[in-house]
Write a protein that holds these residues in place. Structure first.
Motif, PDB file in Angstrom:
ATOM      1  N   PHE A 215      46.952  37.068  42.455  1.00 36.84           N
ATOM      2  CA  PHE A 215      46.029  36.946  43.578  1.00 36.84           C
ATOM      3  C   PHE A 215      44.865  36.021  43.237  1.00 36.84           C
ATOM      4  O   PHE A 215      44.357  35.306  44.107  1.00 36.84           O
ATOM      5  CB  PHE A 215      45.511  38.328  43.980  1.00 36.84           C
ATOM      6  CG  PHE A 215      44.584  38.304  45.162  1.00 36.84           C
ATOM      7  CD1 PHE A 215      45.065  38.027  46.429  1.00 36.84           C
ATOM      8  CD2 PHE A 215      43.233  38.550  45.004  1.00 36.84           C
ATOM      9  CE1 PHE A 215      44.209  37.996  47.520  1.00 36.84           C
ATOM     10  CE2 PHE A 215      42.372  38.526  46.088  1.00 36.84           C
ATOM     11  CZ  PHE A 215      42.857  38.250  47.349  1.00 36.84           C
ATOM     12  N   GLY A 216      44.439  36.006  41.986  1.00 35.77           N
ATOM     13  CA  GLY A 216      43.356  35.108  41.597  1.00 35.77           C
ATOM     14  C   GLY A 216      43.728  33.647  41.771  1.00 35.77           C
ATOM     15  O   GLY A 216      42.897  32.829  42.186  1.00 35.77           O
ATOM     16  N   ALA A 217      44.981  33.290  41.464  1.00 34.62           N
ATOM     17  CA  ALA A 217      45.426  31.910  41.668  1.00 34.62           C
ATOM     18  C   ALA A 217      45.458  31.554  43.148  1.00 34.62           C
ATOM     19  O   ALA A 217      45.194  30.402  43.520  1.00 34.62           O
ATOM     20  CB  ALA A 217      46.803  31.710  41.046  1.00 34.62           C
ATOM     21  N   VAL A 218      45.783  32.508  44.008  1.00 26.96           N
ATOM     22  CA  VAL A 218      45.770  32.255  45.455  1.00 26.96           C
ATOM     23  C   VAL A 218      44.347  31.943  45.916  1.00 26.96           C
ATOM     24  O   VAL A 218      44.123  31.025  46.725  1.00 26.96           O
ATOM     25  CB  VAL A 218      46.351  33.451  46.216  1.00 26.96           C
ATOM     26  CG1 VAL A 218      46.245  33.240  47.718  1.00 26.96           C
ATOM     27  CG2 VAL A 218      47.807  33.672  45.830  1.00 26.96           C
ATOM     28  N   VAL A 219      43.370  32.692  45.396  1.00 25.16           N
ATOM     29  CA  VAL A 219      41.980  32.435  45.776  1.00 25.16           C
ATOM     30  C   VAL A 219      41.535  31.060  45.282  1.00 25.16           C
ATOM     31  O   VAL A 219      40.861  30.306  45.999  1.00 25.16           O
ATOM     32  CB  VAL A 219      41.077  33.548  45.221  1.00 25.16           C
ATOM     33  CG1 VAL A 219      39.617  33.268  45.546  1.00 25.16           C
ATOM     34  CG2 VAL A 219      41.479  34.900  45.794  1.00 25.16           C
ATOM     35  N   SER A 220      41.912  30.694  44.045  1.00 24.03           N
ATOM     36  CA  SER A 220      41.560  29.369  43.532  1.00 24.03           C
ATOM     37  C   SER A 220      42.234  28.261  44.340  1.00 24.03           C
ATOM     38  O   SER A 220      41.618  27.223  44.616  1.00 24.03           O
ATOM     39  CB  SER A 220      41.970  29.259  42.061  1.00 24.03           C
ATOM     40  OG  SER A 220      41.300  30.221  41.274  1.00 24.03           O
ATOM     41  N   LEU A 221      43.481  28.474  44.737  1.00 23.94           N
ATOM     42  CA  LEU A 221      44.160  27.498  45.591  1.00 23.94           C
ATOM     43  C   LEU A 221      43.474  27.392  46.945  1.00 23.94           C
ATOM     44  O   LEU A 221      43.416  26.311  47.538  1.00 23.94           O
ATOM     45  CB  LEU A 221      45.624  27.895  45.757  1.00 23.94           C
ATOM     46  CG  LEU A 221      46.558  26.827  46.337  1.00 23.94           C
ATOM     47  CD1 LEU A 221      46.732  25.686  45.345  1.00 23.94           C
ATOM     48  CD2 LEU A 221      47.917  27.432  46.673  1.00 23.94           C
ATOM     49  N   GLY A 222      42.952  28.516  47.435  1.00 24.22           N
ATOM     50  CA  GLY A 222      42.184  28.474  48.677  1.00 24.22           C
ATOM     51  C   GLY A 222      40.906  27.650  48.540  1.00 24.22           C
ATOM     52  O   GLY A 222      40.484  26.983  49.487  1.00 24.22           O
ATOM     53  N   LEU A 223      40.289  27.668  47.361  1.00 23.44           N
ATOM     54  CA  LEU A 223      39.119  26.815  47.129  1.00 23.44           C
ATOM     55  C   LEU A 223      39.499  25.337  47.212  1.00 23.44           C
ATOM     56  O   LEU A 223      38.738  24.519  47.744  1.00 23.44           O
ATOM     57  CB  LEU A 223      38.515  27.128  45.768  1.00 23.44           C
ATOM     58  CG  LEU A 223      37.860  28.512  45.610  1.00 23.44           C
ATOM     59  CD1 LEU A 223      37.416  28.724  44.178  1.00 23.44           C
ATOM     60  CD2 LEU A 223      36.674  28.655  46.556  1.00 23.44           C
TER      61      LEU A 223
END
Length: 529
Positions: A215-223
């Motif tokens: 989930f952390g990678a999804v948030v970073s990809l959202g950035l």
């Protein structure tokens, strides 16, 4: 009543065709004389003026390399300090994790210098292929025989000497590919064309990351997505809709995986479950509180004695606060602020649209991920597990982050003022090899072939005539009339216009009369009509 009469008189005196009163004309002349006699007020200087070197042509490159270098140095020292005790308790050499981090940093420095020499057109040409490769790697990591499962997530590929994390590569490739696509559509960019190519790819990558799960990678990809859309000119109201969609997606993910709800609960009240959900958050707060303003000293942390999980990676900012205190944390935050300012400065001063979009996306990603890490360490955000760029222990993250720093420095050296400054200064042969001067501020996607490398046009059967150009040297074959019906024979192209050519006479001049065939004579193909 008197006021109405006065206003009416003034209105009447200013109507077209009306004669102003002598008193009004005199007052107007006096007002004009006062305005001419009053000196113009000088422009007020800026309230905050920085040092002169901040406006220099090479400032962006120096700030990027300087801030990133200091963050890397702090990270190497803190990884040595935070991982030594845990390695010793595991019957390993205390220096082994730190030496491994130094070796990975050396690999990252090589990648950074490679990025400094990399043409922008090369990045744009290969970004679609790199995106396909990233998708293949994200699919491969889900295969049990290829992907390695650690801490309940299958996110890594074992390379033998280290673990490779495809999600880090996917974020970088998505930033470069998205900047390339939006730069190609710049002239006819609309809200639909801004969202359609980028948003579906983001959805595909997010589904693959959630399947790991990460989930952390999804948030970073959202950035990265936010940076691309912001740099592309997305209206602000659309970001509000994105926030609502993100909240709905988060609610759905919490429903599917109850452990994510435990993280939210631990963020809201970590002391409600101090032995499980809030254990890591509470120990991180204790570390920051113990450090105080000055810190307990480098190497004197108590939480790194296997009391704070992932002290060298996820919670290394807590160890910095414990050993170096508030001042150490302030230095780290300031360096990230300098990196952010330099990244946005590059985007503002660059002449290449791809560089502008990529700089904004990369800067938002790096600085946003750092803010997320420091936010959940101090208790302002829920724990997402993202690392602190350039400081946390990790192989793939460190190497790719240094490569990104090299890209930002490469973009900074391609500013028009920076190119001119580099060409004017004398540089050694080693400096010219390691840091070549970019050829142009805007690098074409496809390399332009030199005139001597171009192949001559093939001879077309069925006619055509040879036209000699005074600067071209060898003759050139024009296509026949059947191939180019829109231009008459006896014309040649000069600077985009068709200029009629005149046939030469016997004396070498262009005054020869045109030969007109007699009536009824047959015309041969290709002859002037």
């Amino acid at each position: 009543m008197g006021g109405r009469v006065g206003r009416a008189a003034m209105t009447a005196s200013t109507r077209p065709g009306s004669r102003p009163s002598p008193a009004g004309a005199e007052r107007g002349r006096e007002r004009a004389a006062r305005e001419r006699a009053t000196p113009a007020r000088p422009a007020s200087p800026p309230r905050f003026r920085g040092p002169a070197w901040l406006d220099g042509p090479m400032t962006s490159s120096h700030l990027v390399l300087g801030s990133a270098g200091l963050l890397l140095a702090i990270g190497l020292v803190m990884v040595f300090s935070a991982s030594a005790i845990e390695a010793a308790l595991a019957d390993e050499p205390a220096w082994a994790p730190g030496v491994k981090q130094v070796a990975l940093a050396c690999v990252g420095l090589v990648a950074m210098f490679a990025a400094l020499r990399m043409p922008v057109g090369f990045l744009r040409r290969w970004s679609p292929i790199a995106l396909i490769a990233a998708v293949v790697l994200l699919l491969a990591v889900l295969v049990p025989g290829i992907g390695v499962k650690l801490n309940g997530a299958r996110q890594w590929i074992d390379l033998g000497f280290t673990y490779f994390q495809p999600s880090e590569l996917a974020k970088l490739v998505f930033a470069l590919w998205g900047a390339h696509v939006l730069a190609l559509r710049e002239r006819y960019l609309t809200t639909t064309s801004l969202l359609v190519p980028v948003l579906p790819v983001f959805g595909i990558l997010s589904l693959l990351l959630i399947a790991e799960p990460d989930f952390g990678a999804v948030v970073s990809l959202g950035l990265v997505l936010v940076g691309l859309l912001w740099g592309g000119g997305m209206p602000l109201r659309w970001f509000g809709w994105f926030v609502l969609a993100g909240a709905a997606l988060l609610a759905g993910m919490i429903t599917l995986a109850p452990y994510r709800m435990a993280r939210i609960t631990a963020f809201l009240d970590p002391f409600a479950d101090p032995t499980d959900g809030g254990f890591q958050a509470i120990r991180g707060m204790y570390a920051l509180a113990t450090g105080g303003f000055w810190g307990v000293g480098l190497g004197n942390s108590a939480m790194k004695w296997n009391l704070l999980p992932h002290a060298e990676s996820d919670y290394i900012f807590a160890i910095i606060g414990e050993e170096l205190g508030f001042l150490g944390c302030l230095v780290v935050v300031t360096l990230y602020g300098v990196l952010a300012w330099a990244g946005f400065r590059i985007a503002r001063r660059s002449a290449d649209r791809f560089v502008q979009l990529a700089s904004v996306a990369i800067t938002v990603w790096l600085v946003g991920q750092a803010a997320m890490n420091m936010g959940y360490v101090v208790g302002l955000l829920p724990v997402t597990g993202v690392q602190l760029p350039l400081i946390s222990a990790g192989g793939t993250s460190l190497v790719l982050t240094l490569f990104i720093v090299g890209l930002l420095a490469r973009f900074a050296r391609a500013e028009p003022a920076a190119i001119e400054a580099q060409r004017q200064q004398s540089r050694s042969r080693l400096a010219r090899f390691l840091l070549p001067v970019p050829a142009a501020a805007v690098d074409p996607v496809r390399p332009r072939r030199r005139p001597e490398d171009r192949q001559p046009a093939p001879t077309v059967a069925g006619g055509g005539r040879t036209v000699l150009h005074p600067r071209s040297g060898p003759p050139r074959r024009d296509p026949p009339r059947s191939v180019r019906p829109d231009r008459e024979l006896g014309t040649r192209e000069r600077r985009g216009r068709s200029v009629p050519t005149r046939e030469r006479g016997p004396d070498g001049t262009g005054n020869a009369p045109r030969q007109t065939p007699p009536p009824g004579a047959s015309r041969r193909p290709g002859s002037p009509r």
